[in-house]
Scaffold this motif. Structure first.
Motif, PDB file in Angstrom:
ATOM      1  N   PHE A  47       0.844  -1.194   0.000  1.00 46.55           N
ATOM      2  CA  PHE A  47       0.000   0.000   0.000  1.00 46.55           C
ATOM      3  C   PHE A  47       0.877   1.241   0.000  1.00 46.55           C
ATOM      4  CE2 PHE A  47      -3.651   2.546   1.144  1.00 46.55           C
ATOM      5  CZ  PHE A  47      -3.145   3.538   1.965  1.00 46.55           C
ATOM      6  N   VAL A  48       0.540   2.211  -0.846  1.00 49.49           N
ATOM      7  CA  VAL A  48       1.275   3.472  -0.913  1.00 49.49           C
ATOM      8  C   VAL A  48       0.439   4.629  -0.383  1.00 49.49           C
ATOM      9  CG1 VAL A  48       2.380   5.127  -2.460  1.00 49.49           C
ATOM     10  CG2 VAL A  48       2.643   2.670  -2.878  1.00 49.49           C
ATOM     11  N   LEU A  61       1.669   5.487   3.215  1.00 46.89           N
ATOM     12  CA  LEU A  61       2.794   4.697   3.689  1.00 46.89           C
ATOM     13  C   LEU A  61       3.801   5.667   4.307  1.00 46.89           C
ATOM     14  CD1 LEU A  61       4.287   1.870   3.565  1.00 46.89           C
ATOM     15  CD2 LEU A  61       5.247   2.687   1.399  1.00 46.89           C
ATOM     16  N   ASP A  62       4.383   5.308   5.427  1.00 53.22           N
ATOM     17  CA  ASP A  62       5.278   6.229   6.126  1.00 53.22           C
ATOM     18  C   ASP A  62       6.404   6.741   5.243  1.00 53.22           C
ATOM     19  OD1 ASP A  62       5.162   4.756   9.479  1.00 53.22           O
ATOM     20  OD2 ASP A  62       3.832   6.145   8.456  1.00 53.22           O
ATOM     21  N   SER A  63       6.958   5.881   4.411  1.00 47.55           N
ATOM     22  CA  SER A  63       8.136   6.268   3.630  1.00 47.55           C
ATOM     23  C   SER A  63       7.825   7.249   2.503  1.00 47.55           C
ATOM     24  CB  SER A  63       8.823   5.024   3.059  1.00 47.55           C
ATOM     25  OG  SER A  63       7.965   4.340   2.162  1.00 47.55           O
ATOM     26  N   VAL A  64       6.551   7.487   2.213  1.00 42.21           N
ATOM     27  CA  VAL A  64       6.208   8.445   1.150  1.00 42.21           C
ATOM     28  C   VAL A  64       5.554   9.707   1.694  1.00 42.21           C
ATOM     29  CG1 VAL A  64       5.894   6.505  -0.445  1.00 42.21           C
ATOM     30  CG2 VAL A  64       3.879   7.591   0.592  1.00 42.21           C
ATOM     31  N   LYS A  65       5.302   9.754   2.995  1.00 43.13           N
ATOM     32  CA  LYS A  65       4.687  10.945   3.582  1.00 43.13           C
ATOM     33  C   LYS A  65       5.563  12.167   3.334  1.00 43.13           C
ATOM     34  CE  LYS A  65       2.054   8.718   7.300  1.00 43.13           C
ATOM     35  NZ  LYS A  65       1.946   8.493   8.759  1.00 43.13           N
ATOM     36  N   ARG A  67       6.196  13.398   0.500  1.00 39.01           N
ATOM     37  CA  ARG A  67       6.691  13.361  -0.889  1.00 39.01           C
ATOM     38  C   ARG A  67       5.569  13.059  -1.879  1.00 39.01           C
ATOM     39  NH1 ARG A  67      10.182   9.596  -2.525  1.00 39.01           N
ATOM     40  NH2 ARG A  67       9.516   7.986  -1.037  1.00 39.01           N
ATOM     41  N   PHE A  68       4.632  12.215  -1.502  1.00 42.48           N
ATOM     42  CA  PHE A  68       3.529  11.805  -2.384  1.00 42.48           C
ATOM     43  C   PHE A  68       2.220  12.438  -1.903  1.00 42.48           C
ATOM     44  CE2 PHE A  68       5.286   7.410  -3.933  1.00 42.48           C
ATOM     45  CZ  PHE A  68       6.484   8.026  -4.279  1.00 42.48           C
ATOM     46  N   THR A  69       1.347  12.753  -2.857  1.00 44.55           N
ATOM     47  CA  THR A  69       0.032  13.280  -2.536  1.00 44.55           C
ATOM     48  C   THR A  69      -1.011  12.590  -3.400  1.00 44.55           C
ATOM     49  OG1 THR A  69       0.960  15.455  -2.004  1.00 44.55           O
ATOM     50  CG2 THR A  69      -1.418  15.324  -2.365  1.00 44.55           C
ATOM     51  N   ILE A  70      -2.013  12.015  -2.752  1.00 46.66           N
ATOM     52  CA  ILE A  70      -3.122  11.398  -3.482  1.00 46.66           C
ATOM     53  C   ILE A  70      -4.293  12.379  -3.493  1.00 46.66           C
ATOM     54  CG2 ILE A  70      -4.039  10.210  -1.436  1.00 46.66           C
ATOM     55  CD1 ILE A  70      -4.829   7.885  -3.300  1.00 46.66           C
ATOM     56  N   SER A  71      -4.977  12.450  -4.625  1.00 47.33           N
ATOM     57  CA  SER A  71      -6.122  13.350  -4.740  1.00 47.33           C
ATOM     58  C   SER A  71      -7.109  12.753  -5.736  1.00 47.33           C
ATOM     59  CB  SER A  71      -5.670  14.744  -5.194  1.00 47.33           C
ATOM     60  OG  SER A  71      -5.074  14.678  -6.479  1.00 47.33           O
ATOM     61  N   ARG A  72      -8.306  13.362  -5.797  1.00 49.48           N
ATOM     62  CA  ARG A  72      -9.285  12.872  -6.761  1.00 49.48           C
ATOM     63  C   ARG A  72     -10.040  14.045  -7.355  1.00 49.48           C
ATOM     64  NH1 ARG A  72     -11.719  15.388  -2.903  1.00 49.48           N
ATOM     65  NH2 ARG A  72     -13.674  14.634  -2.050  1.00 49.48           N
ATOM     66  N   ASP A  73     -10.510  13.832  -8.582  1.00 44.54           N
ATOM     67  CA  ASP A  73     -11.293  14.831  -9.290  1.00 44.54           C
ATOM     68  C   ASP A  73     -12.297  14.067 -10.143  1.00 44.54           C
ATOM     69  OD1 ASP A  73     -10.654  17.336 -11.880  1.00 44.54           O
ATOM     70  OD2 ASP A  73     -12.366  17.014 -10.556  1.00 44.54           O
ATOM     71  N   ASN A  75     -14.019  11.316 -11.598  1.00 44.63           N
ATOM     72  CA  ASN A  75     -13.742   9.891 -11.708  1.00 44.63           C
ATOM     73  C   ASN A  75     -12.268   9.579 -11.945  1.00 44.63           C
ATOM     74  OD1 ASN A  75     -16.409   9.148 -11.307  1.00 44.63           O
ATOM     75  ND2 ASN A  75     -16.907   9.258 -13.479  1.00 44.63           N
ATOM     76  N   THR A  76     -11.404  10.488 -11.573  1.00 44.71           N
ATOM     77  CA  THR A  76      -9.970  10.262 -11.731  1.00 44.71           C
ATOM     78  C   THR A  76      -9.272  10.444 -10.387  1.00 44.71           C
ATOM     79  OG1 THR A  76     -10.029  11.023 -14.025  1.00 44.71           O
ATOM     80  CG2 THR A  76      -7.882  10.934 -12.962  1.00 44.71           C
ATOM     81  N   VAL A  77      -8.380   9.508 -10.083  1.00 38.32           N
ATOM     82  CA  VAL A  77      -7.566   9.586  -8.872  1.00 38.32           C
ATOM     83  C   VAL A  77      -6.118   9.803  -9.298  1.00 38.32           C
ATOM     84  CG1 VAL A  77      -6.801   8.335  -6.815  1.00 38.32           C
ATOM     85  CG2 VAL A  77      -9.154   8.098  -7.614  1.00 38.32           C
ATOM     86  N   TYR A  78      -5.444  10.694  -8.602  1.00 39.94           N
ATOM     87  CA  TYR A  78      -4.077  11.056  -8.950  1.00 39.94           C
ATOM     88  C   TYR A  78      -3.111  10.681  -7.829  1.00 39.94           C
ATOM     89  CZ  TYR A  78      -6.554  14.027 -12.295  1.00 39.94           C
ATOM     90  OH  TYR A  78      -7.388  14.491 -13.290  1.00 39.94           O
ATOM     91  N   LEU A  79      -1.868  10.483  -8.230  1.00 35.87           N
ATOM     92  CA  LEU A  79      -0.786  10.337  -7.258  1.00 35.87           C
ATOM     93  C   LEU A  79       0.359  11.219  -7.729  1.00 35.87           C
ATOM     94  CD1 LEU A  79       0.090   8.873  -4.649  1.00 35.87           C
ATOM     95  CD2 LEU A  79       1.287   7.234  -6.115  1.00 35.87           C
ATOM     96  N   GLN A  80       0.527  12.338  -7.044  1.00 35.65           N
ATOM     97  CA  GLN A  80       1.647  13.240  -7.324  1.00 35.65           C
ATOM     98  C   GLN A  80       2.840  12.748  -6.527  1.00 35.65           C
ATOM     99  OE1 GLN A  80       1.935  16.008  -9.436  1.00 35.65           O
ATOM    100  NE2 GLN A  80       4.094  15.887  -8.884  1.00 35.65           N
ATOM    101  N   MET A  81       3.926  12.466  -7.212  1.00 34.74           N
ATOM    102  CA  MET A  81       5.121  11.920  -6.563  1.00 34.74           C
ATOM    103  C   MET A  81       6.276  12.882  -6.768  1.00 34.74           C
ATOM    104  SD  MET A  81       4.772   7.894  -7.623  1.00 34.74           S
ATOM    105  CE  MET A  81       5.106   8.196  -9.358  1.00 34.74           C
ATOM    106  N   ASN A  82       6.774  13.450  -5.678  1.00 38.53           N
ATOM    107  CA  ASN A  82       7.892  14.386  -5.718  1.00 38.53           C
ATOM    108  C   ASN A  82       9.093  13.796  -5.004  1.00 38.53           C
ATOM    109  OD1 ASN A  82       6.205  16.300  -6.985  1.00 38.53           O
ATOM    110  ND2 ASN A  82       5.534  17.112  -4.993  1.00 38.53           N
ATOM    111  N   ASN A  83      10.258  14.360  -5.283  1.00 41.97           N
ATOM    112  CA  ASN A  83      11.503  13.907  -4.654  1.00 41.97           C
ATOM    113  C   ASN A  83      11.620  12.380  -4.721  1.00 41.97           C
ATOM    114  OD1 ASN A  83      13.932  14.021  -3.262  1.00 41.97           O
ATOM    115  ND2 ASN A  83      12.951  14.119  -1.247  1.00 41.97           N
ATOM    116  N   LEU A  84      11.466  11.853  -5.909  1.00 43.52           N
ATOM    117  CA  LEU A  84      11.491  10.406  -6.079  1.00 43.52           C
ATOM    118  C   LEU A  84      12.870   9.835  -5.774  1.00 43.52           C
ATOM    119  CD1 LEU A  84       9.229  10.239  -9.222  1.00 43.52           C
ATOM    120  CD2 LEU A  84       8.878   8.880  -7.143  1.00 43.52           C
ATOM    121  N   LYS A  85      12.856   8.622  -5.246  1.00 38.27           N
ATOM    122  CA  LYS A  85      14.067   7.917  -4.877  1.00 38.27           C
ATOM    123  C   LYS A  85      14.143   6.598  -5.632  1.00 38.27           C
ATOM    124  CE  LYS A  85      13.661   9.800  -0.202  1.00 38.27           C
ATOM    125  NZ  LYS A  85      13.606   9.498   1.256  1.00 38.27           N
ATOM    126  N   PRO A  86      15.353   6.058  -5.827  1.00 38.06           N
ATOM    127  CA  PRO A  86      15.463   4.769  -6.538  1.00 38.06           C
ATOM    128  C   PRO A  86      14.611   3.671  -5.917  1.00 38.06           C
ATOM    129  CG  PRO A  86      17.610   5.803  -6.378  1.00 38.06           C
ATOM    130  CD  PRO A  86      16.674   6.651  -5.562  1.00 38.06           C
TER     131      PRO A  86
END
Length: 122
Positions: A47-48, A61-65, A67-73, A75-86
């Motif tokens: 789970f993210v 998930l603790d490791s993405v707090k 950095r990641f943001t989930i949102s909805r508009d 009928n679409t759900v988004y996951l904005q991912m910043n400062n991505l890591k390997p």
């Protein structure tokens, strides 16, 4: 039935950003929560982030707090991912559930997308 289609994955350098989209169709009125899961090579699906579609309440998930943001508009759900890591490299899946609270266990979700690959290079 609910159909979920993800898009937005790709290859990005560490520190970069991506936005994933999950377009829902079909019996979307049966969706109360939605979530993003990921599965890295040789790893279990985890789970993210999840969102309550009516209230907008979220869980991460603790490791993405931070950095990641989930949102909805609609009928679409988004996951904005910043400062991505390997270690964020994985196939990312969108899922929906009739549960009124966000669940972190994959079996709690009854509809899944096909997944989109996210690769973060160091």
């Amino acid at each position: 039935q609910v159909q979920l289609v993800e898009s937005g994955g790709g290859l990005v350098q560490a520190g970069g950003s991506l936005r994933l989209s999950c377009a829902a169709s079909g019996r979307t009125f049966t969706m109360y929560t939605a979530a993003w899961f990921r599965q890295g090579p040789g790893k279990a699906r985890e789970f993210v982030a999840g969102i309550r579609l009516n209230s907008g309440g979220t869980q991460y998930l603790d490791s993405v707090k931070g950095r990641f943001t989930i949102s909805r508009d609609r009928n679409t759900v988004y996951l904005q991912m910043n400062n991505l890591k390997p270690e964020d490299t994985a196939v990312y899946f969108c899922a929906s559930s009739g549960s009124i609270v966000v669940q972190t266990a994959a079996p709690s979700y009854n509809f899944w997308g096909q997944g989109t690959q996210v690769t973060v290079s160091s």
